[in-house]
Scaffold this active site. Structure first.
Site, PDB file in Angstrom:
ATOM      1  N   THR A  75      34.233  48.252  44.630  1.00  0.00           N
ATOM      2  CA  THR A  75      35.064  47.516  43.679  1.00  0.00           C
ATOM      3  C   THR A  75      35.889  48.485  42.840  1.00  0.00           C
ATOM      4  OG1 THR A  75      35.085  45.914  41.850  1.00  0.00           O
ATOM      5  CG2 THR A  75      33.174  47.376  41.976  1.00  0.00           C
ATOM      6  N   SER A  76      37.104  48.040  42.540  1.00  0.00           N
ATOM      7  CA  SER A  76      38.006  48.868  41.725  1.00  0.00           C
ATOM      8  C   SER A  76      37.621  48.779  40.252  1.00  0.00           C
ATOM      9  CB  SER A  76      39.445  48.378  41.915  1.00  0.00           C
ATOM     10  OG  SER A  76      39.518  46.995  41.537  1.00  0.00           O
TER      11      SER A  76
ATOM     12  N   HIS B 236      32.526  34.901  41.753  1.00  0.00           N
ATOM     13  CA  HIS B 236      33.882  34.330  41.785  1.00  0.00           C
ATOM     14  C   HIS B 236      33.975  33.154  42.756  1.00  0.00           C
ATOM     15  CE1 HIS B 236      35.546  38.452  40.303  1.00  0.00           C
ATOM     16  NE2 HIS B 236      35.117  37.694  39.303  1.00  0.00           N
TER      17      HIS B 236
ATOM     18  N   GLN C 227      31.566  39.790  43.927  1.00  0.00           N
ATOM     19  CA  GLN C 227      32.859  39.254  43.500  1.00  0.00           C
ATOM     20  C   GLN C 227      33.567  38.626  44.704  1.00  0.00           C
ATOM     21  OE1 GLN C 227      34.977  42.139  40.543  1.00  0.00           O
ATOM     22  NE2 GLN C 227      33.710  43.389  41.893  1.00  0.00           N
ATOM     23  N   ASN C 228      33.017  38.890  45.883  1.00  0.00           N
ATOM     24  CA  ASN C 228      33.665  38.423  47.105  1.00  0.00           C
ATOM     25  C   ASN C 228      33.395  36.943  47.314  1.00  0.00           C
ATOM     26  OD1 ASN C 228      34.369  41.088  47.354  1.00  0.00           O
ATOM     27  ND2 ASN C 228      32.721  41.573  48.815  1.00  0.00           N
TER      28      ASN C 228
ATOM     29  N   ARG D 296      43.376  33.071  54.548  1.00  0.00           N
ATOM     30  CA  ARG D 296      42.206  33.910  54.249  1.00  0.00           C
ATOM     31  C   ARG D 296      40.950  33.344  54.914  1.00  0.00           C
ATOM     32  NH1 ARG D 296      42.108  34.707  48.010  1.00  0.00           N
ATOM     33  NH2 ARG D 296      40.289  35.994  48.491  1.00  0.00           N
TER      34      ARG D 296
HETATM   35  C1  BV8 Z   1      37.656  35.094  32.644  1.00  0.00           C
HETATM   36  C2  BV8 Z   1      38.451  34.799  43.364  1.00  0.00           C
HETATM   37  C3  BV8 Z   1      37.591  33.921  30.577  1.00  0.00           C
HETATM   38  C4  BV8 Z   1      39.787  34.262  43.754  1.00  0.00           C
HETATM   39  C5  BV8 Z   1      38.877  36.601  41.778  1.00  0.00           C
HETATM   40  C6  BV8 Z   1      38.114  41.123  29.673  1.00  0.00           C
HETATM   41  C7  BV8 Z   1      37.035  40.228  29.627  1.00  0.00           C
HETATM   42  C8  BV8 Z   1      37.114  39.005  30.280  1.00  0.00           C
HETATM   43  C9  BV8 Z   1      38.257  38.664  31.008  1.00  0.00           C
HETATM   44  C10 BV8 Z   1      39.318  39.538  31.066  1.00  0.00           C
HETATM   45  C11 BV8 Z   1      39.242  40.771  30.400  1.00  0.00           C
HETATM   46  N1  BV8 Z   1      40.412  41.414  30.637  1.00  0.00           N
HETATM   47  C12 BV8 Z   1      41.195  40.651  31.430  1.00  0.00           C
HETATM   48  C13 BV8 Z   1      40.582  39.489  31.673  1.00  0.00           C
HETATM   49  C14 BV8 Z   1      41.131  38.407  32.464  1.00  0.00           C
HETATM   50  C15 BV8 Z   1      40.842  38.510  33.956  1.00  0.00           C
HETATM   51  C16 BV8 Z   1      40.905  39.911  34.490  1.00  0.00           C
HETATM   52  O1  BV8 Z   1      39.891  40.580  34.605  1.00  0.00           O
HETATM   53  N2  BV8 Z   1      42.104  40.343  34.852  1.00  0.00           N
HETATM   54  C17 BV8 Z   1      42.286  41.650  35.441  1.00  0.00           C
HETATM   55  C18 BV8 Z   1      43.360  41.582  36.510  1.00  0.00           C
HETATM   56  C19 BV8 Z   1      42.646  42.605  34.331  1.00  0.00           C
HETATM   57  N3  BV8 Z   1      39.549  37.936  34.234  1.00  0.00           N
HETATM   58  C20 BV8 Z   1      39.470  36.613  34.441  1.00  0.00           C
HETATM   59  O2  BV8 Z   1      40.409  35.857  34.367  1.00  0.00           O
HETATM   60  C21 BV8 Z   1      38.092  36.070  34.766  1.00  0.00           C
HETATM   61  N4  BV8 Z   1      37.844  34.944  33.932  1.00  0.00           N
HETATM   62  O3  BV8 Z   1      37.587  36.125  32.083  1.00  0.00           O
HETATM   63  O4  BV8 Z   1      37.591  33.897  31.997  1.00  0.00           O
HETATM   64  C22 BV8 Z   1      37.312  32.542  30.171  1.00  0.00           C
HETATM   65  C23 BV8 Z   1      36.148  32.274  29.466  1.00  0.00           C
HETATM   66  C24 BV8 Z   1      35.909  30.976  29.073  1.00  0.00           C
HETATM   67  C25 BV8 Z   1      36.804  29.943  29.395  1.00  0.00           C
HETATM   68  C26 BV8 Z   1      37.956  30.225  30.127  1.00  0.00           C
HETATM   69  C27 BV8 Z   1      38.210  31.534  30.517  1.00  0.00           C
HETATM   70  C28 BV8 Z   1      38.037  35.532  36.177  1.00  0.00           C
HETATM   71  C29 BV8 Z   1      38.366  36.583  37.177  1.00  0.00           C
HETATM   72  C30 BV8 Z   1      38.104  36.048  38.600  1.00  0.00           C
HETATM   73  C31 BV8 Z   1      39.367  36.158  39.434  1.00  0.00           C
HETATM   74  N5  BV8 Z   1      39.062  35.761  40.820  1.00  0.00           N
HETATM   75  N6  BV8 Z   1      38.565  36.208  43.019  1.00  0.00           N
HETATM   76  C32 BV8 Z   1      40.209  34.751  45.110  1.00  0.00           C
HETATM   77  O5  BV8 Z   1      39.524  35.584  45.729  1.00  0.00           O
HETATM   78  O6  BV8 Z   1      41.263  34.253  45.574  1.00  0.00           O
HETATM   79  S1  BV8 Z   1      38.985  38.241  41.436  1.00  0.00           S
HETATM   80  C33 BV8 Z   1      39.324  39.163  42.802  1.00  0.00           C
HETATM   81  O7  BV8 Z   1      39.323  40.514  42.331  1.00  0.00           O
HETATM   82  C34 BV8 Z   1      38.306  39.162  43.922  1.00  0.00           C
HETATM   83  O8  BV8 Z   1      37.139  38.438  43.633  1.00  0.00           O
HETATM   84  C35 BV8 Z   1      37.957  40.642  44.031  1.00  0.00           C
HETATM   85  O9  BV8 Z   1      36.714  40.873  44.553  1.00  0.00           O
HETATM   86  C36 BV8 Z   1      38.027  40.968  42.609  1.00  0.00           C
HETATM   87  C37 BV8 Z   1      37.901  42.349  42.127  1.00  0.00           C
HETATM   88  O10 BV8 Z   1      38.594  43.180  42.938  1.00  0.00           O
HETATM   89  P1  BV8 Z   1      37.764  44.165  43.879  1.00  0.00           P
HETATM   90  O11 BV8 Z   1      36.669  43.404  44.534  1.00  0.00           O
HETATM   91  O12 BV8 Z   1      37.373  45.346  43.090  1.00  0.00           O
HETATM   92  O13 BV8 Z   1      38.816  44.479  44.970  1.00  0.00           O
HETATM   93  P2  BV8 Z   1      39.982  45.550  44.877  1.00  0.00           P
HETATM   94  O14 BV8 Z   1      40.898  45.264  46.010  1.00  0.00           O
HETATM   95  O15 BV8 Z   1      40.534  45.610  43.490  1.00  0.00           O
HETATM   96  O16 BV8 Z   1      39.235  46.940  45.118  1.00  0.00           O
HETATM   97  C38 BV8 Z   1      38.597  47.199  46.333  1.00  0.00           C
HETATM   98  C39 BV8 Z   1      37.885  48.515  46.168  1.00  0.00           C
HETATM   99  O17 BV8 Z   1      37.183  48.789  47.370  1.00  0.00           O
HETATM  100  C40 BV8 Z   1      38.815  49.694  45.920  1.00  0.00           C
HETATM  101  O18 BV8 Z   1      38.342  50.436  44.803  1.00  0.00           O
HETATM  102  C41 BV8 Z   1      38.686  50.527  47.201  1.00  0.00           C
HETATM  103  O19 BV8 Z   1      38.751  51.916  46.919  1.00  0.00           O
HETATM  104  C42 BV8 Z   1      37.313  50.143  47.673  1.00  0.00           C
HETATM  105  N7  BV8 Z   1      37.127  50.258  49.116  1.00  0.00           N
HETATM  106  C43 BV8 Z   1      38.035  50.079  50.105  1.00  0.00           C
HETATM  107  N8  BV8 Z   1      37.427  50.272  51.303  1.00  0.00           N
HETATM  108  C44 BV8 Z   1      36.125  50.547  51.056  1.00  0.00           C
HETATM  109  C45 BV8 Z   1      35.924  50.537  49.668  1.00  0.00           C
HETATM  110  N9  BV8 Z   1      34.726  50.786  49.108  1.00  0.00           N
HETATM  111  C46 BV8 Z   1      33.697  51.070  49.935  1.00  0.00           C
HETATM  112  N10 BV8 Z   1      33.812  51.093  51.297  1.00  0.00           N
HETATM  113  C47 BV8 Z   1      35.008  50.840  51.873  1.00  0.00           C
HETATM  114  N11 BV8 Z   1      35.100  50.865  53.218  1.00  0.00           N
END
Ligand code: BV8
Length: 248
Positions: A190-191, A123, A105-106, A74
């Protein structure tokens, strides 16, 4: 009034007249720079891996060399990427309105390379290295298969926030405060699947802000936005910028 890019006139006016705009960006903002979105099918060797499995402390403890190979892949991808017109438009917009808070988030650093200042990296960042045991930034031989901390000898990890890990406190506090204070919240590329980042829009809405989504595809949160603008950032953001420049 809908302008050429399909941006409702009221949305343009809200951004143009805002005291404070808070922006949340996701992987979609970097898609037009050639950086695959987080949920796009990964290419080549990584096709059989789910990012949700690799971006965890458990994956790193289980196979640090595999996780490092993924992050180096990456890093190489991002190193070859350039900011796109969407990144540049956001950097330019910030200079045109009283206050813009950019939360991303990037982890690719492309906003900063486009000229955005004070970017809140919700993130973390792909290019920093942290000691896994001490959780501090370290300088190390990032070329080693699994770099080790020069201080304590523990494995070094990329400076990103993995699933199950807490958001850096400063980033969390600043982002929540900006979402609660802003007049307009822009959720871009973002999704809205990952929390707590995806919860910022609701905080803004509850605080009375106009909330606007920019995404070519509908998301699970689109219905909750005042405006859901269907389009790619590379088109919509420069157009939004141009519209806000049209002084009356
Ligand atoms: C935490 C770094 C607690 C790593 C990433 C509720 C509340 C709190 C937490 C949770 C909750 N429910 C679930 C959780 C847990 C979890 C979570 O959210 N899970 C999900 C899968 C359900 N969250 C966590 O674990 C977070 N931590 O809550 O900690 C805690 C508290 C105290 C003590 C201990 C723990 C941490 C989450 C961070 C994860 N790390 N990234 C890496 O990159 O390797 S997240 C990762 O997903 C990236 O950062 C990415 O940016 C992010 C989100 O995804 P998107 O950016 O939206 O990307 P995606 O591909 O999904 O979508 C792209 C979009 O772009 C699409 O919609 C598409 O249509 C659109 N698109 C495409 N082309 C274009 C476009 N838009 C415009 N123009 C275009 N041309």
């Amino acid at each position: 009034m809908i302008d050429a890019a399909g941006i409702p006139g009221a949305a343009v006016a809200a951004v143009r007249d805002a005291r404070h705009v808070c922006v949340l960006t996701g992987a979609g903002v970097s898609a037009e720079s050639g950086v695959p979105t987080f949920r796009d099918a990964q290419s080549g060797l990584w096709e059989k891996f789910d990012p949700l499995d690799l971006a965890t402390p458990e994956a790193f403890l289980r196979d640090p060399a595999l996780v490092w190979r993924w992050y180096r892949w990456r890093r190489d991808l991002v190193a070859m990427a350039e900011p796109n017109p969407g990144h540049v438009a956001l950097a330019t917009l910030a200079a045109r309105i009283p206050r813009l808070t950019l939360v991303t988030q990037n982890v690719d650093g492309l906003h900063q390379r486009a000229g955005s200042k004070d970017v809140i990296e919700f993130h973390g960042n792909l290019f920093t290295n942290r000691c896994f045991a001490e959780d501090c930034v370290v300088d190390c031989d990032a070329g080693a298969e699994v770099p080790v901390c020069p201080g304590c000898g523990s494995n070094v990890r990329p400076g990103v926030v993995w699933f199950g890990e807490a958001i850096p406190e400063h980033a969390l506090d600043q982002s929540f405060a900006a979402a609660a204070d802003c007049d307009v919240f822009l959720s871009i590329g973002t999704s809205s699947l990952v929390f707590p980042a995806a919860g910022l829009a609701e905080i803004a809405k509850q605080s009375g802000a106009i909330v606007i989504e920019v995404n070519p595809n509908p998301t699970g949160m689109s219905a909750g936005f005042d405006y859901a603008i269907a389009g790619n950032v590379g088109i919509v953001l420069p157009d939004l910028l141009a519209c806000t420049a049209e002084v009356e």
